[in-house]
Design an enzyme around this catalytic site. Structure first.
Site, PDB file in Angstrom:
ATOM      1  N   GLU A   1      -5.791  12.906 -48.039  1.00 54.54           N
ATOM      2  CA  GLU A   1      -5.184  11.703 -47.464  1.00 54.54           C
ATOM      3  C   GLU A   1      -5.368  11.717 -45.955  1.00 54.54           C
ATOM      4  OE1 GLU A   1      -3.720   8.489 -46.301  1.00 54.54           O
ATOM      5  OE2 GLU A   1      -3.701   8.785 -48.481  1.00 54.54           O
TER       6      GLU A   1
ATOM      7  N   GLU B   1      -7.616  -0.753 -54.991  1.00 58.71           N
ATOM      8  CA  GLU B   1      -8.166  -1.799 -54.138  1.00 58.71           C
ATOM      9  C   GLU B   1      -9.543  -1.467 -53.583  1.00 58.71           C
ATOM     10  OE1 GLU B   1      -6.632  -4.669 -50.450  1.00 58.71           O
ATOM     11  OE2 GLU B   1      -5.335  -3.070 -51.210  1.00 58.71           O
TER      12      GLU B   1
ATOM     13  N   ARG C   1      -1.040 -17.388 -54.140  1.00 58.89           N
ATOM     14  CA  ARG C   1      -0.845 -16.979 -52.758  1.00 58.89           C
ATOM     15  C   ARG C   1      -1.820 -17.665 -51.803  1.00 58.89           C
ATOM     16  NH1 ARG C   1      -0.179 -10.435 -53.691  1.00 58.89           N
ATOM     17  NH2 ARG C   1       1.991 -10.504 -54.388  1.00 58.89           N
TER      18      ARG C   1
END
Length: 587
Positions: A164, A552, A412
């Site tokens: 990370e 994503e 959205r």
């Protein structure tokens, strides 16, 4: 991110300083400061010539993100005897608050604060090279990466590691509402709502203008419920006994995690990873995928003091998120999403995984499709949870003229574009006390509500006129709008915008609320191409052996537009598939 830049940053981070010779009145001092969304309070212990300890005794900023700053900033202050230490990227507000709190504490210590504010002397530190052998390397400790790592371990990978680049886990999942779209879920069953995998499948395709890959959408729709049950029963996530109705869905199907944020999901995934002995290396960005004879065999990464080579026997899983915080990359693929549009994303969402995969031949899909979220902070771009009143059907959106201009439960992108066409490029969410209580936003997001009040982005008033006047909204027109909407609710039909779901009238008496909001970049639908088994595909349409993708970072699932609450289902479903197949494919 450029490898040389990363190395330079890491070298600069390795500091050593000489003491400034500051004198203190020996004792323990307390200081406070306002953080990003809450208060922080510290206790500072000093001897005659040294800051001996900095202890955080109160921290009401965002969980997990702020905790990384609460750990690192005090350590740096004590180590370098300076208030000019680097904060934690992505937790800037908390980092500054902690430094300010320490400074406030030391005002009564007799110390020369100007001397303490001098920048430490920097001494470059040589990075040590290190090679480690692993079964599976996961890049990214967001929701998709943690899910994938857990499933890889549970399917036979003995040695799994997660890299990370930020100082904290979670990615965009952490700062999301964490809602999860699942057809035929337990709340639907309890409420007697009819739903099906096919209905969800059709909603996803239609919501993305049929640009998504039907094969991937089918996998998502058919596995969403089992993924939610896995989170509830195995990961021990707690869900509230209610749902939300997100725009573009044909039925109410979005489960709500405890606290109505992604903190519940990430904290429980981290706990399970720890239970399974899966290490997460923080502040260790991956810089390059290692390829040998057409197969991905490992990852190069760098930390504060090491240059790593991680060799992955079974394979590598990319779960690095999208590129919503990378302005240059956004404009490259969609010139309309420029510097004038803020972002809800954490600062680490910069497309690193997409770039690394593209360098070894991965196919990219749907890169121009960038979604904005309609109700965000006009100051920072952060997603506003007070906007969830809209998602339980309890509010209307009006413009400066006091009129509705869009269906509140539309997609959205549709709402966002409608807002951009209004006076001041802003919208105003109107609701009453009953709907605020029903949605739970004031209870779950008290710090945000205080922030909004303090920054004059939210008003609570006894009359519609008083609330409207606060923002300069045409009060007479707003009163007419509310009356008209109440009549629609009484008749059961919205004659202006055909608002879906149950129409609830506003109460005759206040208090009433109005929140100001603007659209901000929220999700990038484009990314690396994967197949139904989460295997990354190259530009020739072939599987890149040893490389998998989830979340994503991948494209071709949501098409032009992602429906709200589909992302958490996506990261769970394909994170599980990637974690399972990285092991199964290599047995």
């Amino acid at each position: 991110m450029n490898k040389k830049r990363i190395l330079a940053l890491m070298l600069c981070a390795a500091l050593s300083i000489s003491a400034f010779g500051v004198e203190f009145k020996e004792g323990t001092y307390v200081g406070e400061a306002k953080g990003y969304r809450g208060e922080v309070k510290v206790e500072v212990k000093t001897s005659k010539n040294k800051i001996e300890e900095v202890k955080v005794i109160k921290n009401t900023d965002t969980p997990i993100i702020s905790e990384s700053a609460a750990k690192k900033v005090p350590e740096q202050i004590v180590k370098y005897q300076s208030l000019r230490v680097d904060g934690v990227s992505g937790a800037t507000g908390t980092s500054r608050a902690l430094t300010s709190a320490v400074r406030n504490a030391l005002k009564n210590s007799g110390a020369d604060l100007k001397e303490l504010n001098k920048k430490p002397v920097i001494e470059a530190k040589k990075l040590v090279k290190e090679t480690q052998n692993k079964d599976v390397v996961v890049i990214g400790a967001g929701g998709a990466g943690l899910v994938a790592a857990i499933e890889a371990k549970n399917n036979g990978a003995k040695n799994v590691i997660v890299l990370e680049k930020m100082a904290f886990a979670g990615g965009n999942t952490l700062i999301s509402g964490g809602e999860y779209a699942a057809p035929n879920n337990w709340v639907q069953v309890k409420k007697g709502l009819k739903d099906s995998n096919d209905a969800f499948y059709n909603d996803i395709l239609k919501g993305g203008d049929n640009e998504g890959d039907p094969k991937l959408v089918r996998v998502l729709a058919d596995n969403a419920l089992s993924g939610a049950e896995w989170l509830k029963d195995y990961i021990n996530m707690t869900f509230e006994d209610r749902q939300m109705f997100f725009g573009g869905h044909s039925v109410e199907r979005s489960l709500v995690p405890q606290g109505a944020t992604g903190v519940e999901m990430i904290s429980k995934l981290l706990a399970k990873a720890e239970e399974l002995n899966i290490p997460v290396l923080y502040e260790t960005p991956a810089t390059e995928l290692i390829v040998d004879k057409g197969r991905v065999t490992g990852v190069k990464a760098v930390s504060e003091d090491k240059e790593y080579t991680f060799l992955a026997k079974d394979g590598v899983i990319l779960a690095t998120g999208g590129f919503g915080s990378n302005l240059e990359m956004r404009v490259k693929y969609n010139k309309d999403v420029d510097e004038n549009i803020l972002s809800t994303n954490t600062v680490g969402i910069t497309g690193d995984g997409i770039t690394m995969a593209e360098k070894i031949g991965a196919q990219l899909e749907d890169m121009p499709f960038i979604q904005t979220y309609p109700t965000c902070d006009p100051i920072s771009g952060a997603l506003l949870y007070f906007g969830d009143v809209r998602l339980v059907g309890g509010s209307i959106l009006v413009n400066q003229e006091g009129k509705r201009f869009v269906e509140e439960l539309e997609r959205r992108d549709v709402i966002s574009m409608a807002i951009k066409n209004q006076t001041g490029n802003a919208a105003y969410q109107f609701c009453d006390e009953a709907q605020v209580k029903l949605s739970g936003v004031a209870e779950h997001h008290a710090d945000e509500v205080n922030y909004l009040f303090n920054n004059k982005l939210l008003v609570k008033a006894d009359t519609i006129k008083e609330a409207a006047d606060f923002f300069g909204i045409d009060a007479t027109e707003l009163e007419k709008t509310v009356a008209k909407y109440n009549q629609y609710a009484k008749d059961g039909k919205d004659l202006e915008f055909n608002k879906r779901g149950k129409l609830t009238p506003f109460e005759a008496k206040g208090p009433f609320y109005i929140m100001k909001a603007v659209p901000a970049v929220h999700h990038t639908m484009g990314g690396i191409k994967i197949d139904e088994n989460a295997r990354v595909i190259n530009t020739k349409g072939e599987v890149i052996k040893g490389l998998y993708g989830a979340g994503e970072v991948t494209g071709d699932i949501h098409g032009t537009n992602r429906l709200g609450s589909d992302a958490i289902a996506d990261i769970t479903v394909f994170g599980r598939i990637a974690g399972q197949n990285v092991v199964k494919d290599n047995k």
